[in-house]
Design a protein around this motif. Sequence first.
Motif, PDB file in Angstrom:
ATOM      1  N   LYS A 188       2.858   6.497  -6.851  1.00  0.00           N
ATOM      2  CA  LYS A 188       1.601   6.288  -7.584  1.00  0.00           C
ATOM      3  C   LYS A 188       1.743   6.529  -9.084  1.00  0.00           C
ATOM      4  O   LYS A 188       0.933   6.038  -9.860  1.00  0.00           O
ATOM      5  CB  LYS A 188       0.495   7.167  -7.006  1.00  0.00           C
ATOM      6  CG  LYS A 188       0.770   8.654  -7.044  1.00  0.00           C
ATOM      7  CD  LYS A 188      -0.378   9.438  -6.416  1.00  0.00           C
ATOM      8  CE  LYS A 188      -0.483   9.152  -4.929  1.00  0.00           C
ATOM      9  NZ  LYS A 188      -1.545   9.982  -4.289  1.00  0.00           N
ATOM     10  N   GLU A 221       0.837  -1.203   0.000  1.00  0.00           N
ATOM     11  CA  GLU A 221       0.000   0.000   0.000  1.00  0.00           C
ATOM     12  C   GLU A 221       0.876   1.258   0.000  1.00  0.00           C
ATOM     13  O   GLU A 221       0.569   2.251  -0.667  1.00  0.00           O
ATOM     14  CB  GLU A 221      -0.930  -0.005   1.217  1.00  0.00           C
ATOM     15  CG  GLU A 221      -2.043  -1.048   1.127  1.00  0.00           C
ATOM     16  CD  GLU A 221      -2.871  -1.118   2.391  1.00  0.00           C
ATOM     17  OE1 GLU A 221      -2.652  -0.264   3.291  1.00  0.00           O
ATOM     18  OE2 GLU A 221      -3.740  -2.005   2.486  1.00  0.00           O
ATOM     19  N   ASP A 225       2.236   1.826  -3.471  1.00  0.00           N
ATOM     20  CA  ASP A 225       1.184   2.409  -4.326  1.00  0.00           C
ATOM     21  C   ASP A 225       1.006   3.894  -4.048  1.00  0.00           C
ATOM     22  O   ASP A 225       0.815   4.689  -4.969  1.00  0.00           O
ATOM     23  CB  ASP A 225      -0.146   1.681  -4.096  1.00  0.00           C
ATOM     24  CG  ASP A 225      -0.273   0.407  -4.922  1.00  0.00           C
ATOM     25  OD1 ASP A 225       0.283   0.370  -6.038  1.00  0.00           O
ATOM     26  OD2 ASP A 225      -0.926  -0.537  -4.454  1.00  0.00           O
TER      27      ASP A 225
END
Length: 254
Positions: A207, A200, A203
Amino acid sequence: MAHRLTVANEKGGVGKTTIAINVAGALADRGHDVLFVDLDAQGNGTIGLGLDASYTGDGISLYDILTDLDAQQQIDAVIRSHEEFDVVPSHIDMFSAESELQTAMRGRERLWMALDELHADYDYIIIDAPPSLGLLTDNALLACRNVLIPALPEEASRHALDILFGHVDTLEDGYGVDIDPIGLVANRIEVDGEAERILEWFDEQYKSLPLWRIRNRVGIKRAWANGTSVFGHSETTDMDERFQAIAAHLERTE
């Protein structure tokens, strides 16, 4: 001109060589002519591809190509054939290359210069960089200007990625070039809360970059033991499509 890509991370033990071999295998499986360059003095890629004799053999080697300007035009002579793609093997003498390049003229540009001397035509050149940020990794980054970054889904990867991106910025400023991160490969993923938390973070923090997730699979290890990528091995895994996805992305971003 061949599309050049280095696979790099200053942190060791992230499966960098396995990623590099399987990306090269995926590209070859898609019909491309590929050259794999093992720039790591440890020779894991060379030995993993069954080229042990080249790693310790006599005669001209990658070490000579990098340290002797007069030898650069002979780079074709160090290329070896493999069932999936061609290989420039590492050599045990490469352990001395880093120190010799420190005082050499254009010591960070030797691989860049040598690849420009290739007579063989390739669609892609995939370079497996050492697990450090020394002159050999600088050679790979400057020769390719594109970098694929493998990382483990663990806390230590945060620091390693910060160091790598900072180093890339320094090279770009020093040489007036752009070095593009192609994406991140989260490697050897196990099903646990720690891995999901770091994924996470990948990400969120990166991004703008593609993130490919490679789970820990015995089929990948067996292909390595067989001296091939997963595409040269009889046993398939559900990760094959992930390496194909990386190859497809490279095709789109040439």
